[in-house]
Design an enzyme around this catalytic site. Structure first.
Site, mmCIF file in Angstrom:
data_model
loop_
_atom_site.group_PDB
_atom_site.id
_atom_site.type_symbol
_atom_site.label_atom_id
_atom_site.label_comp_id
_atom_site.label_asym_id
_atom_site.label_seq_id
_atom_site.Cartn_x
_atom_site.Cartn_y
_atom_site.Cartn_z
ATOM 1 N N THR A 160 7.257 -0.270 5.513
ATOM 2 C CA THR A 160 6.454 -0.603 4.084
ATOM 3 C C THR A 160 5.123 -0.882 4.745
ATOM 4 O OG1 THR A 160 8.483 -1.409 3.210
ATOM 5 C CG2 THR A 160 6.487 -1.811 2.091
ATOM 6 N N VAL A 161 3.901 -0.422 4.181
ATOM 7 C CA VAL A 161 2.715 -1.106 4.708
ATOM 8 C C VAL A 161 2.011 -1.919 3.443
ATOM 9 C CG1 VAL A 161 0.411 -0.292 5.614
ATOM 10 C CG2 VAL A 161 2.383 1.009 6.040
ATOM 11 N N LEU B 5 0.802 -1.311 0.153
ATOM 12 C CA LEU B 5 -0.001 0.014 0.093
ATOM 13 C C LEU B 5 0.766 1.363 -0.098
ATOM 14 C CD1 LEU B 5 -2.637 -1.024 2.781
ATOM 15 C CD2 LEU B 5 -3.039 -1.125 0.325
ATOM 16 N N ASP C 115 1.267 14.645 16.310
ATOM 17 C CA ASP C 115 1.436 14.766 14.790
ATOM 18 C C ASP C 115 -0.064 14.610 14.240
ATOM 19 O OD1 ASP C 115 2.857 14.828 12.796
ATOM 20 O OD2 ASP C 115 3.376 12.627 12.624
ATOM 21 N N GLY D 293 7.585 3.835 3.133
ATOM 22 C CA GLY D 293 8.137 4.695 3.774
ATOM 23 C C GLY D 293 9.503 4.620 3.856
ATOM 24 N N SER D 294 10.423 5.526 4.468
ATOM 25 C CA SER D 294 11.627 5.441 4.722
ATOM 26 C C SER D 294 12.047 4.492 5.773
ATOM 27 C CB SER D 294 12.339 6.996 5.234
ATOM 28 O OG SER D 294 11.550 7.329 6.216
#
Lengths: 363, 375
Positions: free
Chosen positions: B56-57, B49, B164, B52-53
């Site tokens: 991972t999703v 999906l 956040d 990211g750094s």
């Protein structure tokens, strides 16, 4: 916070209720049996040493007192749930501190694991610490969000200050956060005591507050009754804990506060005087003794320059204080940790009480 | 795609509960015997999906209950071990159980990776807003806002700051359930307030006290972010778009809300970055002269203004905001819900179709894969 919300005391009651619920949910401590921690080969002495060491490291890295308390609570839960071996105790202790710092400290404060491994002088490698970190997380099912004794101390302290402010007018510390820092120091000392391990953080924190109020005011009783009721602490437990803490602190205070300084070194002298309001009356007494000595001009033999270690030991007390002071943002730059680090390695032990000679009885 | 199914009955069942409502889920439910938690074999990875750094999703399916899950796979850094964001997120979410907070099902440790298993959510607010440009339906904004405030009231009650808040961190189900996610920067606070980092909150949603360098802040930081999101939902674009640095961000805020002084915000002059001389003399700026649309419905303007007070002490709390008259058209049963109950269990509570969906019915069964962030 808006003023239109619930009153301050209602808010604190709320905070306390949540903290108690969190504590009740995951509080767990090891039991001592046959001179070791049950299910392990760890004698009480080593357990205490480990907790004191965590305390030293957390002030070395200028962590807040909550981080030390969280690390100690993680350590307790771990020792209560796994069959730990003495040879891994140091690695377990430092891994608990790493986890606590990651949870409780800001990103910019958390040191690298490598730095922690080197500066702590522990015998395990960063890789070993990280392996232990994962074991800690796994064994405790990542369930690490709890209320520690330091949280409770802050809550009870804030409740007393807000509701019975007049009781604390005669504070030797003058300022509530310094007073809380002073009590936190006592609490941390008690956390390293294996006889006190059986008591919950909330009980221990309330006992510390009670003993302090007893010393300060004759009107302490209704205050404590009220807090006891709010905290739903069992009174038998409370009384038992109070007796033990009283004894324990008795042995702690004189040895920790009656220091002898070399009056020839004016620097240290003024330094100490500046700190006067923050330290307890015992320290005041020590200074008075010192001043008397100065006043009389006749310097007794004990006041002649001590060994080189004297200065270092003095630093240790100051840094210990600064560690807590940091919590309340009252100090700009705490004194450097490097010297202390050397000292740690030099001494190789974790005694809080430096090998000083006792003060002479001067009337 | 988040849409209200027209004609068909909408099942009021949450994904977080063991759910058999998807045929697909039923088909993969072949082994319910002794699949353990904490084990990688209990989950089946479907498509990726988001990458990211650090993580991972993947969309996945739990073989334990047969429900859809989001697998957030975190690569472990060899030097620093488990990232602090992961430890915080996992330990905080373990202690939080609320219908408007994302549910953490499981944690799987392997040698090189760590996988957090979350309930699967269809989309997030950032994506929903980008699919419905020009501002979303006021009723839907009200439902989303109510759920966000419920989540905030709950975490603030537990003395947790999220720190956040931004649309990609607000996950949405196709029913319209909103769940607060990404607790990697969150902190539990005690009394007295500890000092905090000034490096929190994504720039466009960062409150003035944090921008000015305050290290002692509280739940008000989240309220500011929620206020920004509220305005963004209604006007269809970020309240403070395209800022590059804290100075620009402050400038934008002062332009809309005026430069604070010691009178309007006691203590502001002591903050590290407070330099009023750098800004042109703006007396009271007025947010809603710029955005006439906000004034359409009673209460919108007032609620937004209370959430976006420059002085943190003047900002409304989440608990107070929930009973603001802006929400008076919602059923009163919403206030009797227990923490784990979704607002959609109350009869009559449902999303209204967005204008652009009414004109584009062919999209009904279209499920776009491209996402800004999935869990």
């Amino acid at each position: 916070m808006k003023c239109t919300g619930p009153s301050e005391s209602e808010k604190f009651a709320f905070v306390l209720e949540h903290a108690l619920a969190r504590e009740a949910k995951i509080w767990k401590v090891p039991i001592f049996q046959d001179f070791t921690l049950k299910g392990t080969d760890i004698p009480p002495f080593y357990y205490e040493k480990a907790v004191l060491w965590i305390g030293e490291l957390s002030s070395l890295f200028q962590f807040c007192s909550g981080t030390f308390a969280l690390a100690a609570s993680i350590l307790n839960r771990l020792l209560a749930s796994v069959k730990a071996q003495l040879k891994y105790l140091q690695c377990i202790a430092i891994a608990c501190l790493v986890v606590a710092a990651k949870i409780n400290e800001e990103d910019e404060v958390i040191p690298s694991v490598k730095k922690l491994a080197v500066q702590s002088g522990c015998k395990c490698s960063p890789a070993e610490i990280l392996r232990m970190e994962r074991i800690v997380l796994d064994k405790l099912h990542w369930d690490l969000y709890t209320a520690t004794s330091v949280d409770f101390l802050n809550i009870f302290h804030a409740m007393v200050i807000s509701k019975w402010a007049h009781l604390l007018h005669g504070l030797p510390q003058r300022n509530p956060s310094r007073h809380a820092a002073f009590l936190t120091k006592q609490l941390q000392h008690c956390m390293a005591c294996h006889q006190l391990l059986q008591f919950k953080g909330s009980t221990l924190a309330l006992v510390i507050i009670t003993l302090e109020l007893e010393r300060m005011t004759p009107d302490w009783f209704p205050v404590i009754t009220d807090l006891l009721k709010k905290a739903q602490i069992d009174s038998t437990q409370f009384i038992h804990c109070k007796e033990l803490v009283d004894q324990h602190l008795m042995s702690f205070q004189p040895s920790n506060t009656v220091y002898i300084f070399n009056p020839a070194s004016q620097n240290i002298q003024t330094h100490l005087e500046e700190r006067l309001p923050c330290c307890y009356s015992m320290l005041k007494k020590a200074v008075q003794i010192n001043l008397q000595a100065r006043g009389s001009q006749a310097v007794p033999a004990v006041f002649t320059p001590l060994q080189a270690s004297t200065y270092e030991d003095d630093m240790e007390t100051d840094e210990f204080y600064d560690g807590f002071n940091y919590l309340y943002n009252e100090v700009g730059t705490p004194e450097g940790g490097q010297g202390r680090n050397d000292q740690l390695r030099q001494k190789g032990s974790s005694s809080f009480c430096p090998p000083l000679e006792p003060a002479p009885e001067i009337d | 795609m988040l849409q209200v199914k027209k004609g068909g009955s909408v099942k009021q069942r949450r994904f977080s509960a063991p759910s058999q409502e998807q045929d697909f889920a039923e088909r993969v439910q072949w082994q319910r015997k002794v699949l353990p938690f904490g084990n990688a074999t209990s989950y089946l990875k479907l498509e990726k999906l988001n990458e990211g750094s650090h993580s991972t999703v993947y969309k996945g399916i739990s073989r334990i209950y047969g429900q859809l899950v989001a697998l957030k796979v975190i690569r472990l850094k060899t030097e620093e071990g488990v990232p602090f964001t992961t430890i915080r997120e996992a330990s905080l979410l373990k202690g939080l159980k609320h219908a408007n907070i994302v549910l953490l099902h499981d944690i799987i440790q392997t040698k090189e990776t760590l996988t957090l298993v979350f309930e699967y959510m269809d989309t997030d607010l950032a994506q929903y807003m980008s699919q419905h440009p020009g501002g979303i339906h006021l009723h839907n904004a009200m439902l989303f806002m109510f759920q966000l405030l419920r989540a905030l009231a709950y975490i603030h009650q537990h003395h947790i700051l999220h720190r956040d808040l931004k649309p990609p961190n607000l996950l949405l189900s196709c029913l319209g359930e909103l769940k607060l996610a990404d607790f990697g920067l969150a902190r539990a606070k005690s009394i007295p307030s500890q000092t905090y980092s000034a490096e929190v909150v994504t720039l466009g949603y960062r409150p003035p006290e944090v921008l000015l360098g305050a290290t002692e802040y509280s739940s008000e930081v989240d309220i500011w972010g929620a206020g920004c999101i509220f305005v963004e939902m209604l006007q269809g674009q970020p309240l403070f778009p395209g800022v590059r640095n804290t100075f620009e961000q402050l400038e934008e805020i002062w332009e809309i809300l005026g430069v604070p002084t010691e009178e309007t915000w006691p203590g502001v002059s002591k903050l590290y970055h407070y330099r009023p001389e750098c800004f042109p003399l703006l007396l009271q700026g007025w947010l809603f002269l710029l955005y006439p649309r906000l004034g359409w419905e009673s209460g919108v303007e007032d609620l937004a203004a209370r959430m976006l007070k420059v002085c943190p002490r003047d900002r409304i709390s989440a608990q107070e905001a929930l009973v603001h008259h802006f929400f008076s058209s919602l059923p009163s049963q919403l206030y009797q819900l227990s923490d784990p109950q979704s607002v959609f269990v109350v009869p009559g509570v449902k999303l209204k179709p967005e204008i652009c969906d009414l004109f584009a019915p062919y999209q009904k069964d279209h499920h776009p894969i491209s996402s800004s962030k999935f869990w």
